[in-house]
Write an enzyme that holds these catalytic residues in place. Sequence first.
Site, PDB file in Angstrom:
ATOM      1  N   GLY A  60      25.495 -20.321   8.246  1.00 54.07           N
ATOM      2  CA  GLY A  60      24.501 -19.718   7.370  1.00 54.07           C
ATOM      3  C   GLY A  60      24.696 -20.090   5.918  1.00 54.07           C
ATOM      4  O   GLY A  60      24.364 -19.298   5.026  1.00 54.07           O
ATOM      5  N   HIS A 119      22.834 -28.305   5.326  1.00 49.91           N
ATOM      6  CA  HIS A 119      22.859 -26.858   5.544  1.00 49.91           C
ATOM      7  C   HIS A 119      23.294 -26.586   6.974  1.00 49.91           C
ATOM      8  O   HIS A 119      22.658 -27.058   7.923  1.00 49.91           O
ATOM      9  CB  HIS A 119      21.494 -26.224   5.273  1.00 49.91           C
ATOM     10  CG  HIS A 119      21.502 -24.730   5.431  1.00 49.91           C
ATOM     11  ND1 HIS A 119      21.801 -23.878   4.386  1.00 49.91           N
ATOM     12  CD2 HIS A 119      21.265 -23.943   6.516  1.00 49.91           C
ATOM     13  CE1 HIS A 119      21.757 -22.628   4.820  1.00 49.91           C
ATOM     14  NE2 HIS A 119      21.422 -22.637   6.107  1.00 49.91           N
ATOM     15  N   CYS A 120      24.379 -25.842   7.137  1.00 45.32           N
ATOM     16  CA  CYS A 120      24.908 -25.511   8.454  1.00 45.32           C
ATOM     17  C   CYS A 120      24.373 -24.148   8.871  1.00 45.32           C
ATOM     18  O   CYS A 120      24.687 -23.131   8.234  1.00 45.32           O
ATOM     19  CB  CYS A 120      26.436 -25.514   8.435  1.00 45.32           C
ATOM     20  SG  CYS A 120      27.192 -25.035  10.004  1.00 45.32           S
ATOM     21  N   PHE A 121      23.591 -24.103   9.932  1.00 49.05           N
ATOM     22  CA  PHE A 121      23.016 -22.836  10.376  1.00 49.05           C
ATOM     23  C   PHE A 121      24.041 -21.960  11.077  1.00 49.05           C
ATOM     24  O   PHE A 121      23.891 -20.741  11.110  1.00 49.05           O
ATOM     25  CB  PHE A 121      21.826 -23.099  11.303  1.00 49.05           C
ATOM     26  CG  PHE A 121      20.626 -23.648  10.591  1.00 49.05           C
ATOM     27  CD1 PHE A 121      19.759 -22.802   9.913  1.00 49.05           C
ATOM     28  CD2 PHE A 121      20.360 -25.009  10.578  1.00 49.05           C
ATOM     29  CE1 PHE A 121      18.651 -23.297   9.248  1.00 49.05           C
ATOM     30  CE2 PHE A 121      19.258 -25.514   9.918  1.00 49.05           C
ATOM     31  CZ  PHE A 121      18.400 -24.657   9.247  1.00 49.05           C
TER      32      PHE A 121
END
Length: 263
Positions: A115, A110-112
């Site tokens: 998002g 998951h890439c913050f």
Amino acid sequence: MLALRLLNVVAPAYFLCISLVTFALQLFLFLPSMRQDPAAARLFPPALLHGALFLFLSTNALGNYVLVIQNSPDDLDACQGPSARRAPCPPPSTHFCRVCARVTLRHDHHCFFTGNCIGSRNMRNFVLFCLYTSLACLYSTVAGLAYISAALSTSFAHPLAFLTLLPTSISQFFSGAVLGSEMFVILMLYLWFAIGLACAGFCCHQLLLILRGQTRHQVRKGVAVRARPWRKNLQEVFGKRWLLGLLIPMFNVGGESSKQRDK
């Protein structure tokens, strides 16, 4: 979980702010300083070449950033609801993301900063986003060093000159020898350099996993993958039009994953 969801909102806003500041510095400081260069009478002025190169890098970085968000990984929530009996069993490479609250196919991480989850549909755009973000940041570092070198009459021929620039500039800033705008550019130099190196390392790591046919989730869980030729692994992610995708931000067309979805 609340902290992760908050980070999922703050990180994209931070990236967009850095992008806007970079565009503003390029447009209002770096390009005007190049127009004042006596060598601007050439057939291709330095300002024109610099603007074209930075526009190419930034367009590809932001274009792939939008595609990463737009092309979310396949949502397999149907396998967990009432229709689970009719739906096929999800493959072992799926993973339930607590932040996105969904099951994604070939989940990597998951890439913050986007998002969004990185999986089968947007892996190609994510790798190109990291590549062009790294190039844009490192190129902005070089352009900023040229601006600071001309503004402060400083030479960066020595390798340690860049490392000693910040402490020297801080003392000169409080003594009034360095302007506020110049100090802000110096701080941005170190931020661009750090982001460029981080994105370059992350891009190389992702390419290595792609060559092996693995994802970060599989490596973290110790899941064994079937050995395949590295060319086939690359084609599955980047598709047959990989060369066009290096020049223009576009969705992965012609890859094996897209063919499987069409079926």
